[in-house]
Every structure is written in structure tokens, then in C-alpha cells.
Design an enzyme around this catalytic site. Structure first.
Site, PDB file in Angstrom:
ATOM      1  CE  LYS A 164      -2.608   2.446   3.651  1.00 10.71           C
ATOM      2  NZ  LYS A 164      -1.493   3.179   4.250  1.00 10.71           N
ATOM      3  CG  ASN A 165       2.339   2.688   3.568  1.00 11.85           C
ATOM      4  OD1 ASN A 165       1.159   2.961   3.344  1.00 11.85           O
ATOM      5  ND2 ASN A 165       2.802   2.489   4.784  1.00 11.85           N
ATOM      6  NE  ARG A 221      -0.622  10.069  10.251  1.00  8.49           N
ATOM      7  CZ  ARG A 221      -0.876   9.016   9.491  1.00  8.49           C
ATOM      8  NH1 ARG A 221      -2.045   8.459   9.525  1.00  8.49           N
ATOM      9  NH2 ARG A 221       0.029   8.518   8.697  1.00  8.49           N
ATOM     10  CG  ASP A 261       2.419   1.346   9.494  1.00  7.13           C
ATOM     11  OD1 ASP A 261       2.045   2.248  10.271  1.00  7.13           O
ATOM     12  OD2 ASP A 261       2.519   1.514   8.269  1.00  7.13           O
ATOM     13  CB  CYS A 305      -5.356   5.986  10.496  1.00  8.37           C
ATOM     14  SG  CYS A 305      -6.068   4.526   9.767  1.00  8.37           S
ATOM     15  NE  ARG A 339      -7.362   4.177   5.134  1.00  9.44           N
ATOM     16  CZ  ARG A 339      -6.406   4.730   5.862  1.00  9.44           C
ATOM     17  NH1 ARG A 339      -6.559   4.873   7.143  1.00  9.44           N
ATOM     18  NH2 ARG A 339      -5.304   5.157   5.307  1.00  9.44           N
TER      19      ARG A 339
HETATM   20  C1  UD1 Z   1       3.952   6.932   6.472  1.00  8.84           C
HETATM   21  C2  UD1 Z   1       3.121   5.707   6.219  1.00  8.84           C
HETATM   22  C3  UD1 Z   1       2.598   5.157   7.522  1.00  8.84           C
HETATM   23  C4  UD1 Z   1       3.751   4.903   8.457  1.00  8.84           C
HETATM   24  C5  UD1 Z   1       4.618   6.140   8.617  1.00  8.84           C
HETATM   25  C6  UD1 Z   1       5.868   5.903   9.442  1.00  8.84           C
HETATM   26  C7  UD1 Z   1       2.140   6.048   4.008  1.00  8.84           C
HETATM   27  C8  UD1 Z   1       0.902   6.289   3.245  1.00  8.84           C
HETATM   28  N1  UD1 Z   1       2.016   6.067   5.360  1.00  8.84           N
HETATM   29  O1  UD1 Z   1       3.102   7.895   7.062  1.00  8.84           O
HETATM   30  O2  UD1 Z   1       1.920   3.935   7.258  1.00  8.84           O
HETATM   31  O3  UD1 Z   1       3.215   4.585   9.729  1.00  8.84           O
HETATM   32  O4  UD1 Z   1       5.028   6.610   7.330  1.00  8.84           O
HETATM   33  O5  UD1 Z   1       6.643   4.890   8.885  1.00  8.84           O
HETATM   34  O6  UD1 Z   1       3.221   5.818   3.476  1.00  8.84           O
HETATM   35  N2  UD1 Z   1       5.330  14.699  11.113  1.00  8.84           N
HETATM   36  C9  UD1 Z   1       5.313  16.032  11.457  1.00  8.84           C
HETATM   37  N3  UD1 Z   1       5.158  16.964  10.462  1.00  8.84           N
HETATM   38  C10 UD1 Z   1       5.030  16.617   9.162  1.00  8.84           C
HETATM   39  C11 UD1 Z   1       5.072  15.239   8.802  1.00  8.84           C
HETATM   40  C12 UD1 Z   1       5.219  14.301   9.814  1.00  8.84           C
HETATM   41  O7  UD1 Z   1       5.413  16.381  12.631  1.00  8.84           O
HETATM   42  O8  UD1 Z   1       4.899  17.505   8.304  1.00  8.84           O
HETATM   43  C13 UD1 Z   1       5.455  13.696  12.183  1.00  8.84           C
HETATM   44  C14 UD1 Z   1       4.180  12.838  12.300  1.00  8.84           C
HETATM   45  O9  UD1 Z   1       3.200  13.484  13.085  1.00  8.84           O
HETATM   46  C15 UD1 Z   1       4.705  11.603  12.941  1.00  8.84           C
HETATM   47  C16 UD1 Z   1       6.089  11.451  12.307  1.00  8.84           C
HETATM   48  O10 UD1 Z   1       6.453  12.745  11.826  1.00  8.84           O
HETATM   49  O11 UD1 Z   1       4.840  11.785  14.318  1.00  8.84           O
HETATM   50  C17 UD1 Z   1       6.156  10.436  11.185  1.00  8.84           C
HETATM   51  O12 UD1 Z   1       5.344  10.832  10.131  1.00  8.84           O
HETATM   52  P1  UD1 Z   1       5.643  10.434   8.607  1.00  8.84           P
HETATM   53  O13 UD1 Z   1       6.915   9.676   8.495  1.00  8.84           O
HETATM   54  O14 UD1 Z   1       5.456  11.661   7.802  1.00  8.84           O
HETATM   55  O15 UD1 Z   1       4.484   9.409   8.346  1.00  8.84           O
HETATM   56  P2  UD1 Z   1       3.498   9.428   7.128  1.00  8.84           P
HETATM   57  O16 UD1 Z   1       4.226   9.778   5.872  1.00  8.84           O
HETATM   58  O17 UD1 Z   1       2.257  10.166   7.505  1.00  8.84           O
END
Ligand code: UD1
Length: 417
Positions: free
Chosen positions: A22-23, A121, A305, A116, A398
Site C-alpha cells: 500500500k505505502n 499528524r 505499523d 487514520c 484500507r
Molecule cells: C507513512 C506511512 C505510515 C507509516 C509512517 C511511518 C504512508 C501512506 N504512510 O506515514 O503507514 O506509519 O510513514 O513509517 O506511506 N510529522 C510532522 N510533520 C510533518 C510530517 C510528519 O510532525 O509535516 C510527524 C508525524 O506526526 C509523525 C512522524 O512525523 O509523528 C512520522 O510521520 P511520517 O513519516 O510523515 O508518516 P506518514 O508519511 O504520515
């Protein structure tokens, strides 16, 4: 609201094919907006989030047609149609459209992406990184408006190796003027897949798989056939399902080299894992042993995850564990339903859960509140005495093509009702 009914206590046996990731699929689908000509994505998972992304692409005038397990995409005739609000707010991955549409169109007008509810986030890193590339953001009536005359290459150090922000930067950078250097980049295998896809289309991304990427912008990208890699999180889910049922299962096509830490933890809990030509063979122990302390980490650490599945495993293991969630702050929403099922676990502060293993859980009606926690409750049902009903299974759809079919093939008594 859909539900899944599980009658537990059967050791899983046999083999199961691991679906596409998925990711990896979602950002690659967004990347198709930057490609001229036909793209064929093989092994694309048939899951709700992919269907949502396809709806978004079609609403923009793009072609997206399933051909067996493959998806045929052509975005040449994209118009500047409206992004469907329901599809954008329902899924965090719609955020990739920001980087991709900035790259293609120079302008985006979209709702704030959903996903989710596993934490706050925020998207501050995405916005900051793209601003450095010359994108101007405004908020209008609760919508996000982004525009630029042309994204510019830049040097940027991510304050945290965010997977999504790294991917958004890559998407904008391949269309930017000049070179972009991304420091502190996420190294997750799904980021690597996006880079491999773009490079195969004609992009020039160096440092793939490291925390420093160098992206030469402005090269033409043309259509290819690309295989979406197997899903390491789905493989990990079935690995823990095998462990808690004392089963023996072959996870066909499991991406073993991306599961090193998960396999290490499973082995420390008593599982026997063996890489074979077909994938990963897992033999669960009679009863797993709790690891003393585990914390989730960015790749190559233990993935957030799979934290909920590990937690369920600890609930029925021998001994005590402390699990510390370091990535998302709201990923312990399954503590309460697990307590309802007779598990002995409690929060220590907001980011750590302590577990004292019990012999068995008891079947109950419990509610899935997010994707991975929902799948973990299915695992809890597999190990519980009696019947467990998991409601809210839309969340599970999902990310899992058909968790009931997969587990039924392994001998579980499980149905979707
Ligand atoms: C992606 C994955 C998700 C996985 C996660 C961590 C997809 C669709 N989703 O989510 O399944 O759990 O990586 O491996 O690929 N953060 C900030 N500001 C930002 C962006 C992120 O503070 O602008 C924080 C988030 O709140 C969180 C952390 O960084 O605490 C990790 O987020 P991130 O690596 O961005 O995860 P996703 O890309 O949302």
C-alpha cells in the site's frame, strides 16, 4: 458498518501470498501524474486506499483501468478538475497530490488530507520543504491553496525523516528547475520504490536508500511497466498471526530483506523464521516469550505499523513487556478493546504500554478504530477462546486486500459479515 467474525484457537497452517505494498503504491500512483504515456503497475494492491486514489486520478480526467492484478494508467489528458473532497479528506496519502500537482500543474487547491486518527499528524514539514522550493501556500475557506511559477531546486534538511514529506519533496523536485538536495531523508523501502519508479521513467535521483538524495529536476519522464513490491506490513501481520496461533506458515514473496528487525524480534520471542526461495517460512513457538522492551523507530527499526500486532502477541506471551511508541502519539487505541478481551495491559504515561501476558484472551465484540489497530484485533480474535466480532472493518479494508480470505486459506474460522 462491516464486521468480521472470528472463532479462535486454530493454529494457522499453509501458505499465503503477500499482496503488493500500500505505502509503495500510493505515492507511485501520484507520481503517474508526472509521466507522459502509459504506465502499467503490476501487483498493485486492490485495497480501499488505492481505489480512492484511482477515483481522484479519474476525477482529474486521467485513465486508470484494472487489467487483472495490474493497473494501466495514462495521465496525458489530465484536466484541472476539482479534487473530490471525500477522497482527499478520507486518506492521508492524498497529500502526495500536493507535490505531484505542484510538479505538473504549478497549482493545487485541496482539502486538508485525512487518514487514520493515530495522532496529530501535522503537515508542517511538507509545507516548509515545498515553500523552500518556491511554493506559496494560503488557506482559503479551510482549503489549502498552493502555487508557484515553477518549483526551484534547493537544499533542505528535514527536521525529522518524515516518509510523506520526503516523498512529496521528491515528487516536486523531479519537475523543478535545477538540483534538489534532500538531507535527513526517510530511508523506508517505500521511498526507495518511489525513487526506483521515477528513475526507471527517466528521472535522475542519486543516493536512493540513503538519508541524502540528489535530484536533478526537469528531465522528461515516460511510461514504463513497474512491479509494486510486496507489502512488508501485511507480511509482518501474518507473521505475528502465525506466532500467536503456534502455526507454521509460508509467507510467499515476503520482502525478507526489509523485515530484518521484525524477524529479529519474532525470533527473540521464540519463532523460527527461515528465508526460502518462495519467501519466509515462520514456525510459531508453543507460547511466545515477551521481549523486555521494544520501541518503534524509523526504518530500519521496528515499524510503528506493526506495533499493534506485536502488542497483541505480547498479550498472550509469557512474561512482561514495555512497548514504547515513538512515531505516532495515538497508536494505543486498542488497549481498551484488548482489556475487554481479558488482556492484562496498562498505559505508563501516554507513549508506553506495559503488558503482562495471560494464557488466553476471551472472545468479545470489539471496535476497530484505525487500520493497523483493526488488523491487530483480528489477530486477538485468532488467539481468543470463543467468538470475537470486530466491527468497523472499513478501516482494515484500507490496507488489506482480503484479510478474511487470506486467514481462511490458512485454516482460520473467520468470515466477513
Ligand atoms: C507513512 C506511512 C505510515 C507509516 C509512517 C511511518 C504512508 C501512506 N504512510 O506515514 O503507514 O506509519 O510513514 O513509517 O506511506 N510529522 C510532522 N510533520 C510533518 C510530517 C510528519 O510532525 O509535516 C510527524 C508525524 O506526526 C509523525 C512522524 O512525523 O509523528 C512520522 O510521520 P511520517 O513519516 O510523515 O508518516 P506518514 O508519511 O504520515
Amino acid at each position: 458498518m462491516g464486521s468480521i467474525l472470528v472463532n479462535g484457537c486454530i493454529p494457522l497452517q499453509g501458505k499465503v501470498r503477500i499482496q503488493g505494498s500500500k505505502n509503495a503504491a500510493l505515492p507511485i500512483l501520484a507520481a503517474c501524474l508526472l509521466v507522459e504515456g502509459d504506465v502499467w503497475l503490476e501487483n498493485c494492491p486492490k485495497i480501499a486506499d488505492v481505489y480512492r486514489m484511482i477515483r481522484i486520478l479519474r476525477s482529474l480526467g486521467c485513465m486508470a483501468v484494472w487489467e487483472g492484478r495490474g493497473l494501466h494508467i495514462n495521465t496525458n489528458r489530465m484536466n484541472c478538475g476539482e479534487l473530490p473532497a471525500e477522497a482527499v479528506t478520507g486518506m492521508r496519502s492524498s497529500l502526495f497530490l500536493l507535490g505531484a500537482l505542484i510538479g505538473r500543474n504549478r497549482e493545487v487547491f485541496m482539502e486538508y488530507p485525512g487518514g487514520c486518527v493515530i495522532g496529530k499528524r501535522p503537515i508542517d514539514i511538507h509545507l516548509d520543504a515545498l515553500s523552500r522550493m518556491g511554493v506559496v501556500f494560503e488557506e482559503k475557506d479551510g482549503m489549502l491553496h498552493a502555487r508557484t511559477s515553477q518549483p526551484e531546486g534547493c537544499e533542505y534538511l528535514l527536521p525529522f525523516p518524515s516518509v510523506g514529506a520526503t516523498e512529496n519533496m521528491i515528487l516536486a523536485a523531479v519537475m523543478a528547475r535545477g538540483v534538489t538536495i534532500v538531507r535527513g531523508a526517510a530511508r523506508e523501502p517505500e521511498v526507495v520504490s518511489l525513487c526506483e519508479f521515477l528513475n526507471a521513467c527517466g528521472a535522475d535521483i542519486e543516493g536512493v536508500g540513503t538519508d541524502e538524495l540528489r535530484i536533478e529536476g526537469g528531465l522528461p519522464l515516460s511510461g514504463i511497466v513497474f512491479r509494486i513490491p510486496p507489502d512488508r506490513i501485511v507480511a509482518g501481520t501474518y507473521l505475528f498471526a502465525t506466532m500467536i496461533t503456534a502455526g507454521s506458515v509460508l509467507l510467499e514473496q515476503a520482502p525478507v530483506k526489509h523485515m530484518e528487525e521484525v524477524i529479529r524480534v519474532a525470533e527473540s520471542m521464540g519463532a523460527e523464521c527461515q528465508e526460502t526461495r518462495e519467501g519466509l517460512f515462520v514456525q510459531g513457538p508453543g507460547r511466545p516469550v515477551c521481549p523486555e522492551r521494544i520501541s518503534t523507530q524509523v526504518y530500519p527499526g521496528f515499524p510503528t505499523d506493526l506495533q499493534s500486532m506485536l502488542l497483541v502477541c505480547c498479550c498472550v506471551a509469557e512474561g512482561e513487556s514495555r512497548i514504547w511508541e515513538t512515531i505516532f502519539e495515538n497508536r494505543f487505541r486498542i488497549v481498551e478493546p484488548l482489556q475487554q478481551m481479558g488482556a492484562n495491559l496498562w498505559m505508563e504515561g501516554t507513549q508506553t504500554v506495559c503488558v503482562k501476558g495471560v494464557e488466553r484472551l476471551a472472545g468479545q465484540t470489539v471496535e476497530a478504530r484505525e487500520l493497523r489497530g483493526g488488523a491487530a484485533l483480528v489477530l486477538a480474535g485468532l488467539t481468543a477462546y470463543g467468538d470475537t466480532r470486530i466491527t468497523g472493518t472499513e478501516f482494515i479494508d484500507r490496507g488489506y486486500e482480503n484479510i478474511c480470505r487470506d486467514l481462511r486459506e490458512l485454516g482460520a474460522r473467520i468470515t466477513s459479515v
